[in-house]
Design a protein around this motif. Structure first.
Motif, PDB file in Angstrom:
ATOM      1  N   TYR A 165      60.485 -48.329  47.327  1.00 37.45           N
ATOM      2  CA  TYR A 165      60.913 -49.674  46.938  1.00 37.45           C
ATOM      3  C   TYR A 165      60.089 -50.759  47.634  1.00 37.45           C
TER       4      TYR A 165
ATOM      5  N   LEU B 180      68.834 -51.733  40.820  1.00 33.15           N
ATOM      6  CA  LEU B 180      67.879 -50.636  41.018  1.00 33.15           C
ATOM      7  C   LEU B 180      68.169 -49.873  42.305  1.00 33.15           C
ATOM      8  N   ARG B 181      68.510 -50.605  43.350  1.00 35.39           N
ATOM      9  CA  ARG B 181      68.749 -49.952  44.642  1.00 35.39           C
ATOM     10  C   ARG B 181      70.092 -49.238  44.658  1.00 35.39           C
TER      11      ARG B 181
ATOM     12  N   VAL C 212      67.278 -46.098  41.236  1.00 34.69           N
ATOM     13  CA  VAL C 212      66.357 -45.950  40.105  1.00 34.69           C
ATOM     14  C   VAL C 212      64.937 -45.863  40.657  1.00 34.69           C
TER      15      VAL C 212
ATOM     16  N   ARG D  15      63.007 -48.468  35.578  1.00 38.56           N
ATOM     17  CA  ARG D  15      63.120 -49.784  36.215  1.00 38.56           C
ATOM     18  C   ARG D  15      62.823 -50.898  35.217  1.00 38.56           C
TER      19      ARG D  15
ATOM     20  N   VAL E 125      65.746 -51.304  32.849  1.00 35.80           N
ATOM     21  CA  VAL E 125      66.877 -51.994  33.477  1.00 35.80           C
ATOM     22  C   VAL E 125      66.595 -53.490  33.593  1.00 35.80           C
ATOM     23  N   SER E 126      65.366 -53.836  33.940  1.00 38.41           N
ATOM     24  CA  SER E 126      65.017 -55.236  34.196  1.00 38.41           C
ATOM     25  C   SER E 126      64.850 -56.048  32.918  1.00 38.41           C
TER      26      SER E 126
END
Length: 209
Positions: free
Chosen positions: A141, A191-192, A196, A202, A205-206
């Motif tokens: 990350y 995400l955290r 993910v 990612r 999701v974003s």
């Protein structure tokens, strides 16, 4: 007529009179002969408003509003009344040309702490923890936290600028920076929280956010 309406009319009258005469009471402003774009009407270039005044945006209207506000507040204080909002803001006093010094100081402190945190994170990853053979960090990350740190510093920087001088441009930069930081914080939290790790996931999701 209600008191607030009379106060507003008094303030508007004071500002209009100041813009015509360049004075509030015995206090006069030489740059009131300059229009808001910084140039003298029918005047040569060397009579333009000083650059530092244009940079701070302390034009005639700003000074008229400010000192009329101070005069109205002195009158209210003499009558035993509390402060009221002017142009959507509580009364403030400039300090060395800074509009809201306490807010600027706190924003600058937040900026310094964010920079310290980001720098510590950078040093930890690149100089204290082992790296992959391709010189990348094992922590997956890393990039996201770097972006978060940069957005945080950007947000607090424009917050300090906005509180030092509230104009349309600094207001938009402050608010847009804050919205960008909040939006990315939401993405990062998702995400955290769900761990993910796949890049494609990612992005998926974003994208809706």
């Amino acid at each position: 007529m209600p008191y607030k309406a009379r106060l507003r009319m008094s303030l508007v009258g004071c500002v209009e009179q100041c813009e015509k005469t360049g004075c509030v009471g015995e206090r006069c402003f030489p740059h009131c002969k300059f229009p808001s774009d910084g140039a003298v009407v029918d005047g040569p270039w060397y009579l333009q408003e000083p650059l530092y005044l244009r940079w701070k945006q302390w034009d005639c209207q700003s000074d008229c509003r400010y000192y009329c506000m101070l005069d109205r507040e002195k009158e209210r204080e003499a009558l035993g009344n509390g402060p009221v909002k002017y142009h959507g803001k509580w009364p403030f006093k400039r300090v060395y040309g800074i509009q809201e010094p306490a807010s600027v100081a706190l924003s600058a402190l937040n900026l310094a702490m964010q920079f310290h945190g980001w720098l510590s994170f950078f040093i930890l990853l690149n100089y204290k923890l082992p790296l992959k053979p391709n010189k990348k960090a094992y922590y997956e990350y890393t990039c996201l936290w770097h972006i978060y740190g940069l957005l945080s510093m950007n947000s607090w920087f424009w917050s300090a600028v906005f509180h030092s001088r509230d104009v349309d441009l600094t207001e938009k930069l402050d608010y847009s920076s804050a919205v960008a930081l909040l939006g990315f914080s939401l993405i990062l939290a998702i995400l955290r929280s769900f761990n993910v790790r796949v890049e494609a996931a990612r992005v998926m999701v974003s994208a809706p956010l």
